[in-house]
Every structure is written in structure tokens, then in C-alpha cells.
Scaffold this active site. Structure first.
Site, PDB file in Angstrom:
ATOM      1  N   ASN A   9     115.326  26.470  39.258  1.00  0.00           N
ATOM      2  CA  ASN A   9     115.242  27.409  40.382  1.00  0.00           C
ATOM      3  C   ASN A   9     115.202  26.559  41.651  1.00  0.00           C
ATOM      4  O   ASN A   9     114.180  25.961  41.957  1.00  0.00           O
ATOM      5  CB  ASN A   9     113.977  28.258  40.267  1.00  0.00           C
ATOM      6  CG  ASN A   9     113.746  29.100  41.508  1.00  0.00           C
ATOM      7  OD1 ASN A   9     114.677  29.354  42.273  1.00  0.00           O
ATOM      8  ND2 ASN A   9     112.509  29.544  41.707  1.00  0.00           N
ATOM      9  N   TRP A  10     116.328  26.537  42.335  1.00  0.00           N
ATOM     10  CA  TRP A  10     116.412  25.668  43.516  1.00  0.00           C
ATOM     11  C   TRP A  10     115.669  26.216  44.726  1.00  0.00           C
ATOM     12  O   TRP A  10     115.512  25.522  45.712  1.00  0.00           O
ATOM     13  CB  TRP A  10     117.883  25.445  43.876  1.00  0.00           C
ATOM     14  CG  TRP A  10     118.569  24.414  43.030  1.00  0.00           C
ATOM     15  CD1 TRP A  10     118.028  23.673  42.022  1.00  0.00           C
ATOM     16  CD2 TRP A  10     119.943  24.005  43.147  1.00  0.00           C
ATOM     17  NE1 TRP A  10     118.975  22.827  41.500  1.00  0.00           N
ATOM     18  CE2 TRP A  10     120.155  23.018  42.170  1.00  0.00           C
ATOM     19  CE3 TRP A  10     121.003  24.393  43.964  1.00  0.00           C
ATOM     20  CZ2 TRP A  10     121.393  22.390  41.994  1.00  0.00           C
ATOM     21  CZ3 TRP A  10     122.237  23.782  43.794  1.00  0.00           C
ATOM     22  CH2 TRP A  10     122.428  22.785  42.821  1.00  0.00           C
ATOM     23  N   LYS A  11     115.298  27.483  44.690  1.00  0.00           N
ATOM     24  CA  LYS A  11     114.643  28.120  45.845  1.00  0.00           C
ATOM     25  C   LYS A  11     115.530  27.950  47.082  1.00  0.00           C
ATOM     26  O   LYS A  11     116.747  28.035  46.962  1.00  0.00           O
ATOM     27  CB  LYS A  11     113.239  27.533  46.054  1.00  0.00           C
ATOM     28  CG  LYS A  11     112.436  27.454  44.757  1.00  0.00           C
ATOM     29  CD  LYS A  11     110.989  27.187  44.974  1.00  0.00           C
ATOM     30  CE  LYS A  11     110.310  26.952  43.638  1.00  0.00           C
ATOM     31  NZ  LYS A  11     108.865  27.066  43.683  1.00  0.00           N
ATOM     32  N   HIS A  95     110.367  36.655  40.997  1.00  0.00           N
ATOM     33  CA  HIS A  95     109.682  35.374  41.202  1.00  0.00           C
ATOM     34  C   HIS A  95     108.451  35.597  42.080  1.00  0.00           C
ATOM     35  O   HIS A  95     108.463  36.416  42.990  1.00  0.00           O
ATOM     36  CB  HIS A  95     110.643  34.372  41.862  1.00  0.00           C
ATOM     37  CG  HIS A  95     110.087  32.987  41.848  1.00  0.00           C
ATOM     38  ND1 HIS A  95     109.180  32.552  42.788  1.00  0.00           N
ATOM     39  CD2 HIS A  95     110.289  31.952  40.993  1.00  0.00           C
ATOM     40  CE1 HIS A  95     108.861  31.296  42.503  1.00  0.00           C
ATOM     41  NE2 HIS A  95     109.508  30.900  41.421  1.00  0.00           N
ATOM     42  N   GLU A  97     107.276  34.041  44.475  1.00  0.00           N
ATOM     43  CA  GLU A  97     107.477  33.875  45.928  1.00  0.00           C
ATOM     44  C   GLU A  97     108.082  35.142  46.526  1.00  0.00           C
ATOM     45  O   GLU A  97     107.809  35.476  47.682  1.00  0.00           O
ATOM     46  CB  GLU A  97     108.342  32.630  46.195  1.00  0.00           C
ATOM     47  CG  GLU A  97     107.545  31.362  45.949  1.00  0.00           C
ATOM     48  CD  GLU A  97     108.347  30.163  45.511  1.00  0.00           C
ATOM     49  OE1 GLU A  97     109.580  30.161  45.658  1.00  0.00           O
ATOM     50  OE2 GLU A  97     107.729  29.203  44.994  1.00  0.00           O
ATOM     51  N   GLU A 167     104.919  32.428  34.587  1.00  0.00           N
ATOM     52  CA  GLU A 167     104.646  31.460  35.648  1.00  0.00           C
ATOM     53  C   GLU A 167     103.288  31.751  36.287  1.00  0.00           C
ATOM     54  O   GLU A 167     103.183  32.625  37.157  1.00  0.00           O
ATOM     55  CB  GLU A 167     105.733  31.546  36.726  1.00  0.00           C
ATOM     56  CG  GLU A 167     107.123  31.262  36.193  1.00  0.00           C
ATOM     57  CD  GLU A 167     108.018  30.671  37.271  1.00  0.00           C
ATOM     58  OE1 GLU A 167     108.481  29.550  37.085  1.00  0.00           O
ATOM     59  OE2 GLU A 167     108.224  31.331  38.298  1.00  0.00           O
ATOM     60  N   GLY A 173     104.687  25.026  42.298  1.00  0.00           N
ATOM     61  CA  GLY A 173     104.845  24.184  43.479  1.00  0.00           C
ATOM     62  C   GLY A 173     103.560  23.490  43.910  1.00  0.00           C
ATOM     63  O   GLY A 173     103.476  22.947  45.002  1.00  0.00           O
ATOM     64  N   SER A 213     105.247  23.762  37.836  1.00  0.00           N
ATOM     65  CA  SER A 213     105.140  22.302  37.888  1.00  0.00           C
ATOM     66  C   SER A 213     105.518  21.628  36.564  1.00  0.00           C
ATOM     67  O   SER A 213     104.962  20.582  36.212  1.00  0.00           O
ATOM     68  CB  SER A 213     103.744  21.867  38.346  1.00  0.00           C
ATOM     69  OG  SER A 213     103.464  22.405  39.624  1.00  0.00           O
ATOM     70  N   GLY A 235     110.704  22.345  41.598  1.00  0.00           N
ATOM     71  CA  GLY A 235     110.840  21.016  42.213  1.00  0.00           C
ATOM     72  C   GLY A 235     111.649  20.020  41.392  1.00  0.00           C
ATOM     73  O   GLY A 235     112.562  19.361  41.918  1.00  0.00           O
TER      74      GLY A 235
HETATM   75  C1  PEP Z   1     109.502  27.960  40.102  1.00  0.00           C
HETATM   76  O1  PEP Z   1     110.047  27.936  41.199  1.00  0.00           O
HETATM   77  O2  PEP Z   1     109.719  28.912  39.363  1.00  0.00           O
HETATM   78  C2  PEP Z   1     108.616  26.858  39.735  1.00  0.00           C
HETATM   79  C3  PEP Z   1     108.050  26.880  38.557  1.00  0.00           C
HETATM   80  O3  PEP Z   1     108.445  25.847  40.649  1.00  0.00           O
HETATM   81  P1  PEP Z   1     107.778  24.397  40.380  1.00  0.00           P
HETATM   82  O4  PEP Z   1     108.401  23.868  39.122  1.00  0.00           O
HETATM   83  O5  PEP Z   1     108.134  23.605  41.597  1.00  0.00           O
HETATM   84  O6  PEP Z   1     106.314  24.625  40.219  1.00  0.00           O
END
Ligand code: PEP
Length: 252
Positions: A9-11, A95, A97, A167, A173, A213, A235
Site C-alpha cells: 500500500n503505497w499511500k 483503510h 487512514e 490492521e 506506520g 509495520s 512503508g
Molecule cells: C498500511 O498502510 O496498511 C500499513 C500497514 O502501513 P505500515 O506497513 O507502514 O505500517
């Protein structure tokens, strides 16, 4: 029985030219690693470039959201038909976010899930508890309720095109990762909920990813858990070497 899926997931990262360079670098690094499906979810403006760059490879391309209406006065939104036409196959929905910063609720998540499935996408449905809910000991109730609400009116047949990404919001993040045991246990609660609302066959077959993460260092331990069928990676999906190491852990 559940297929392992490693999805990035590049966001809000990567321009179209960076996208092309990234996919071209990644292609040979993940070629032939077929014990998992490999997906990169990118910002809308990168998707056509990503689809073109990934042609002939084992990398599938997904969007990070989609609107539930077919067309109309929804400034700034993107429809299923638009994503379909450019060759996008997956879409992330719900998601944290989106829930946290853009007013997404279980009701709108459910509308998006149904629209995306009707349009023929594979959906990566994200859900998970916030820190206060984990500390209050209500994680199981929260994820079970989200599973039920977000999948309301989704048939068992359509469920075959749903991947659930568990998640924990406190782990996204932040550099904090759920322990493999926590990830396994809560993915197990989601699986049990699927068994209750659908069937034990559906529960066995559904892919439930862990996200929060996950990186090249902790992936192997997380992916070794029975209820964890892959990862949604933020990330670490921005660095080809780190993302490939996670794909490698899923292929070990
Ligand atoms: C995500 O964006 O779904 C995610 C899990 O981010 P990260 O791996 O950066 O925690």
C-alpha cells in the site's frame, strides 16, 4: 487452503515516473515467486503506468479506494468503471487512514465493498482496533463487528473475491508491530466470525492478511502463523529490496 497474498500500500507516495522505475526494478526480483500473489496498490494517477509496467509479470495492480456510485456529481472521486478500464484488478477499501482522516464509516465501507465486488474487483478490506480498544480488552468484539458490518449483504460467492487485512491501527506506520501471537489470535477471531456468518469452508478459504509495520525483519515470524495468510505492507513496500524480502518470506 487460503492463498497467501503480499500486497503493498503505497499511500500518498510515488509519482508516475517513480512508479515505472519501481515496477521495472521489482519485476525481476519477484519473478517466479508463485507461492503467493503479489499486489501493488498505488495512488490513482500512477495506476495506468503501473498496469503497463507490470504487464507480463506476476505483479497485480490495485487502487487504494473507490467510490460506490457509478458516476455523477462526486468531485474528486473515482469510479469502479474508471479503474476497470485501465486494467486495475484489486482495490483496498476501509483503510484506517480513510476511516481516521476522511470520515469513512462501516456503512460507506460496506457500500464500497459491494460496488467493487459487483464490478469484478478483488477487494482488500481493512479493519482493526485502535489502541484504546485493545487496552480496554474489546479487540475481539471490535473486529468481529467490523467484519459483520463491512460484509453485510455480501454473498458467500462474492466473498471469494474478498481478502481481509487485519490492521491494528496502533501498529500502522508507527514501527510498533503486533506480536505474531496477537496477529494470529485476532486473525483467528476474524476467521471465526466468517465461519459464523458464512460457513467453515468460507472461513478456511478466505485470505486474512496482517498489516501494521510488517517489514523484511519481522515478516517470516508473522507469516508463519496459522491464521496469517499474507501481509498488507505500507512503508516497507516503497523499497523494492524490503518488499521482495517479504515476498521471499512468503515463498520460503
Ligand atoms: C498500511 O498502510 O496498511 C500499513 C500497514 O502501513 P505500515 O506497513 O507502514 O505500517
Amino acid at each position: 487452503m487460503a492463498r497467501t497474498v503480499i500486497a503493498g500500500n503505497w499511500k500518498m507516495n510515488m509519482t508516475p515516473s517513480e512508479t515505472k522505475a519501481f515496477i521495472e526494478t521489482l519485476k525481476p526480483m519477484v519473478a517466479g515467486k508463485d507461492k503467493c500473489d503479489i499486489v501493488i496498490c498505488a495512488p490513482y494517477v500512477d495506476l495506468a503506468t503501473a498496469v503497463e509496467a507490470a504487464k507480463g509479470s506476476n505483479i497485480k495492480i490495485g487502487a487504494e479506494n473507490v467510490h460506490f456510485e457509478a458516476k455523477g456529481a462526486y468531485t474528486g472521486e473515482v469510479s469502479c468503471a474508471m479503474l476497470k478500464e485501465i486494467g486495475c484488478e484489486y482495490v483496498i477499501i476501509g483503510h484506517s487512514e480513510r476511516r481516521q482522516y476522511f470520515g469513512e464509516t462501516d456503512t460507506t465501507v460496506n457500500l464500497r465493498v459491494k460496488a467493487a465486488l459487483a464490478a469484478g474487483f478483488k477487494v482488500i478490506l481493512c479493519l482493526g482496533e485502535v489502541k484504546e480498544q485493545r487496552l480496554a480488552g474489546i479487540t475481539d468484539e471490535v473486529v468481529s463487528m467490523q467484519t459483520k458490518l463491512d460484509l453485510a449483504e455480501v454473498s458467500e460467492d462474492d466473498l471469494k473475491n474478498v481478502i481481509i487485512a487485519y490492521e491494528p491501527v496502533w501498529a500502522i506506520g508507527t514501527g510498533l508491530t503486533a506480536t505474531p501471537e496477537q496477529a494470529d489470535e485476532t486473525c483467528g477471531v476474524i476467521r471465526d466470525t466468517i465461519a459464523v456468518i458464512y460457513s467453515s469452508k468460507a472461513a478456511k478459504e478466505i485470505t486474512i492478511q496482517y498489516g501494521g509495520s510488517m517489514n523484511d525483519k519481522n515478516a517470516a515470524e508473522l507469516l508463519a502463523k496459522k491464521n496469517v495468510n499474507g501481509g498488507l505492507i505500507g512503508g516497507a513496500s516503497l523499497v523494492p529490496e524490503k518488499f521482495t524480502a517479504i515476498v521471499d518470506a512468503a515463498n520460503a
